[in-house]
Write a protein that holds these residues in place. Structure first.
Motif, PDB file in Angstrom:
ATOM      1  N   GLY A 144      -2.655   1.737   6.085  1.00 39.39           N
ATOM      2  CA  GLY A 144      -2.453   3.125   5.677  1.00 39.39           C
ATOM      3  C   GLY A 144      -1.465   3.257   4.541  1.00 39.39           C
ATOM      4  O   GLY A 144      -1.579   4.170   3.713  1.00 39.39           O
ATOM      5  N   VAL A 145      -0.488   2.347   4.492  1.00 42.89           N
ATOM      6  CA  VAL A 145       0.498   2.366   3.405  1.00 42.89           C
ATOM      7  C   VAL A 145      -0.069   1.691   2.164  1.00 42.89           C
ATOM      8  O   VAL A 145      -0.082   2.265   1.072  1.00 42.89           O
ATOM      9  CB  VAL A 145       1.810   1.682   3.839  1.00 42.89           C
ATOM     10  CG1 VAL A 145       2.773   1.585   2.652  1.00 42.89           C
ATOM     11  CG2 VAL A 145       2.456   2.448   4.978  1.00 42.89           C
ATOM     12  N   VAL A 146      -0.555   0.471   2.311  1.00 42.95           N
ATOM     13  CA  VAL A 146      -1.040  -0.287   1.151  1.00 42.95           C
ATOM     14  C   VAL A 146      -2.210   0.430   0.479  1.00 42.95           C
ATOM     15  O   VAL A 146      -2.312   0.470  -0.752  1.00 42.95           O
ATOM     16  CB  VAL A 146      -1.435  -1.713   1.572  1.00 42.95           C
ATOM     17  CG1 VAL A 146      -2.055  -2.468   0.397  1.00 42.95           C
ATOM     18  CG2 VAL A 146      -0.223  -2.467   2.107  1.00 42.95           C
ATOM     19  N   GLY A 147      -3.083   1.029   1.272  1.00 41.86           N
ATOM     20  CA  GLY A 147      -4.253   1.687   0.711  1.00 41.86           C
ATOM     21  C   GLY A 147      -3.940   2.902  -0.132  1.00 41.86           C
ATOM     22  O   GLY A 147      -4.766   3.327  -0.944  1.00 41.86           O
ATOM     23  N   ASN A 148      -2.745   3.473   0.043  1.00 45.07           N
ATOM     24  CA  ASN A 148      -2.351   4.663  -0.709  1.00 45.07           C
ATOM     25  C   ASN A 148      -1.167   4.391  -1.630  1.00 45.07           C
ATOM     26  O   ASN A 148      -0.507   5.327  -2.095  1.00 45.07           O
ATOM     27  CB  ASN A 148      -1.990   5.793   0.260  1.00 45.07           C
ATOM     28  CG  ASN A 148      -3.196   6.310   1.024  1.00 45.07           C
ATOM     29  OD1 ASN A 148      -3.999   7.056   0.488  1.00 45.07           O
ATOM     30  ND2 ASN A 148      -3.337   5.882   2.269  1.00 45.07           N
ATOM     31  N   LEU A 181       8.395   0.792   7.594  1.00 44.60           N
ATOM     32  CA  LEU A 181       9.855   0.752   7.484  1.00 44.60           C
ATOM     33  C   LEU A 181      10.473   0.017   8.663  1.00 44.60           C
ATOM     34  O   LEU A 181      11.483  -0.689   8.506  1.00 44.60           O
ATOM     35  CB  LEU A 181      10.404   2.176   7.386  1.00 44.60           C
ATOM     36  CG  LEU A 181      10.022   2.961   6.129  1.00 44.60           C
ATOM     37  CD1 LEU A 181      10.520   4.401   6.223  1.00 44.60           C
ATOM     38  CD2 LEU A 181      10.573   2.292   4.878  1.00 44.60           C
ATOM     39  N   ALA A 182       9.897   0.176   9.843  1.00 38.60           N
ATOM     40  CA  ALA A 182      10.416  -0.505  11.029  1.00 38.60           C
ATOM     41  C   ALA A 182      10.329  -2.023  10.903  1.00 38.60           C
ATOM     42  O   ALA A 182      11.108  -2.751  11.532  1.00 38.60           O
ATOM     43  CB  ALA A 182       9.667  -0.044  12.272  1.00 38.60           C
ATOM     44  N   ALA A 220      -1.333 -10.272   4.507  1.00 32.89           N
ATOM     45  CA  ALA A 220      -0.753  -9.965   5.813  1.00 32.89           C
ATOM     46  C   ALA A 220      -0.248  -8.523   5.861  1.00 32.89           C
ATOM     47  O   ALA A 220      -0.455  -7.813   6.855  1.00 32.89           O
ATOM     48  CB  ALA A 220       0.379 -10.936   6.126  1.00 32.89           C
ATOM     49  N   LEU A 221       0.404  -8.081   4.788  1.00 33.14           N
ATOM     50  CA  LEU A 221       0.877  -6.700   4.741  1.00 33.14           C
ATOM     51  C   LEU A 221      -0.288  -5.718   4.738  1.00 33.14           C
ATOM     52  O   LEU A 221      -0.226  -4.661   5.370  1.00 33.14           O
ATOM     53  CB  LEU A 221       1.731  -6.479   3.485  1.00 33.14           C
ATOM     54  CG  LEU A 221       3.131  -7.096   3.475  1.00 33.14           C
ATOM     55  CD1 LEU A 221       3.840  -6.746   2.168  1.00 33.14           C
ATOM     56  CD2 LEU A 221       3.960  -6.608   4.650  1.00 33.14           C
ATOM     57  N   ASP A 224      11.375   1.101   1.169  1.00 33.50           N
ATOM     58  CA  ASP A 224      10.880   2.472   1.162  1.00 33.50           C
ATOM     59  C   ASP A 224      10.128   2.709  -0.145  1.00 33.50           C
ATOM     60  O   ASP A 224      10.727   2.960  -1.195  1.00 33.50           O
ATOM     61  CB  ASP A 224      12.043   3.446   1.298  1.00 33.50           C
ATOM     62  CG  ASP A 224      11.600   4.891   1.412  1.00 33.50           C
ATOM     63  OD1 ASP A 224      10.381   5.154   1.289  1.00 33.50           O
ATOM     64  OD2 ASP A 224      12.457   5.771   1.609  1.00 33.50           O
ATOM     65  N   THR A 225       8.820   2.655  -0.087  1.00 34.70           N
ATOM     66  CA  THR A 225       8.014   2.778  -1.304  1.00 34.70           C
ATOM     67  C   THR A 225       8.058   4.174  -1.892  1.00 34.70           C
ATOM     68  O   THR A 225       7.727   4.362  -3.066  1.00 34.70           O
ATOM     69  CB  THR A 225       6.551   2.387  -1.021  1.00 34.70           C
ATOM     70  OG1 THR A 225       6.018   3.226   0.012  1.00 34.70           O
ATOM     71  CG2 THR A 225       6.454   0.926  -0.597  1.00 34.70           C
ATOM     72  N   GLN A 226       8.459   5.173  -1.103  1.00 32.75           N
ATOM     73  CA  GLN A 226       8.578   6.523  -1.631  1.00 32.75           C
ATOM     74  C   GLN A 226       9.709   6.632  -2.643  1.00 32.75           C
ATOM     75  O   GLN A 226       9.740   7.565  -3.446  1.00 32.75           O
ATOM     76  CB  GLN A 226       8.808   7.525  -0.493  1.00 32.75           C
ATOM     77  CG  GLN A 226       7.639   7.625   0.470  1.00 32.75           C
ATOM     78  CD  GLN A 226       6.382   8.144  -0.206  1.00 32.75           C
ATOM     79  OE1 GLN A 226       6.339   9.270  -0.682  1.00 32.75           O
ATOM     80  NE2 GLN A 226       5.349   7.313  -0.255  1.00 32.75           N
TER      81      GLN A 226
END
Length: 326
Positions: A80-84, A44-45, A73-74, A50-52
């Motif tokens: 930790g975000v992309v993997g979940n 988010l920073a 790149a992301l 906000d994927t939630q």
């Protein structure tokens, strides 16, 4: 008074469970892991959405609009975000989790990994993107990222029994009960798990995988029962179920075919099929009046033997997963 009643019911259920499991019982109270994955604050920073607040389909559309270079790149910056991220391309999720969990699961296709609490992990066997059929195994108590052996055995046995026609997912994607105790008798962890399971199946649908058959073992069948009305699935198979928090198949409110299996040596058969004061999980899915399609399981042994090679139950599960039974 209500708290006292719940305590009495819990004690009665636990006593029955202890008797049925040769005296084995523990049951440390667990707090379900929910919410945004590790790394979300940094995501988010960086000004990312906000994927939630996004449905899996919206995630798919967002990432699909990016160039492959930007996607990579992301993934590198926020594994930790992309993997979940349900709805993210499978290849990106595998790559992200190879960064965060590769040392824990070498050589595995890790579709999700969350280190919080006891840890959660989702492993894939076969080519989910191209497989004509997909199966998801939802486990019961005592399964977490550090204790996957029984779940992965089931997954590999099912995939082998399908002749490789079905890709299989070992979904340890929720906080399971530990041992036999209040958590196993209540639906709290199952409620949290149901929300995660629904989003997971929505994510599979968003990236175009085949509609899955879900094999829900023990407490996992409680999760599937609570999620049934929202699950994107073609089959729900309740295996060694203590109940699905529904009176019958109609009450599940699902378009999926509902199946049930229980072998005569399974201690789960001695658990009372009641639901009172929030404890217990209701009617037996193998009872004729429940209305599920029966899966023969007479040659399975015990509570964990349904996926054993050579059993009638495993052969039937494979036929269900492969779409060979109507």
């Amino acid at each position: 008074m209500r708290r006292f009643t719940r305590t009495l019911v819990a004690a009665a259920l636990t006593a029955t469970m202890v008797a049925g499991t040769a005296g084995w019982a523990s049951g440390n109270s667990q707090r379900p892991v929910t919410g945004a994955p590790v790394g979300t604050a940094a995501w988010l920073a960086d000004g990312l959405p906000d994927t939630q607040r996004m449905a899996p389909g919206q995630v798919t559309a967002y990432l699909g609009a990016l160039t492959p270079l930007r996607q990579r790149a992301l993934t590198a910056a926020h594994p930790g975000v992309v993997g979940n991220l349900d709805g993210a391309p499978l290849a990106l999720r595998y790559a992200a989790n190879a960064r965060t969990a590769g040392d824990r699961f070498p050589g595995q296709q890790v579709l999700a990994y969350d280190p919080r609490g006891r840890g959660q992990a989702v492993l894939a066997y076969g080519d989910l993107a191209r497989a004509e059929h997909v199966a998801v195994i939802v486990p019961g108590s005592d399964v977490d990222a550090g204790n996957l052996a029984s779940l992965t055995r089931k997954a590999t046995a099912l995939r082998a029994a399908t002749g490789g026609r079905t890709a299989v997912v070992a979904w340890a994607g929720y906080t399971t009960p530990v041992g036999v105790g209040l958590d196993a008798a209540s639906g709290d962890l199952a409620e949290a798990g149901a929300q995660r399971l629904v989003r997971f199946t929505e994510g599979l649908a968003a990236v175009g995988t085949a509609e899955p058959s879900l094999f829900c073992h023990s407490y996992g069948s409680v999760v599937c029962g609570l999620a049934a009305h929202r699950l994107k699935a073609k089959d729900l198979v309740a295996v060694a179920s203590p109940g699905m928090r529904a009176d019958d198949v109609t009450a599940l409110n699902t378009t999926a075919r509902v199946w049930a299996a229980k072998d005569p040596t399974d201690w789960i058969d001695r658990i009372p099929n009641v639901e009172f004061a929030g404890l217990g999980h209701g009617n037996d899915p193998t009872a004729p009046e429940f209305g599920a399609r029966p899966v023969p399981a007479a040659d399975a042994q015990g509570h964990d033997g349904y996926f054993a090679p050579g059993t009638t139950s495993l052969r039937t599960f494979a036929a269900i997963a492969n779409g060979d039974v109507r």
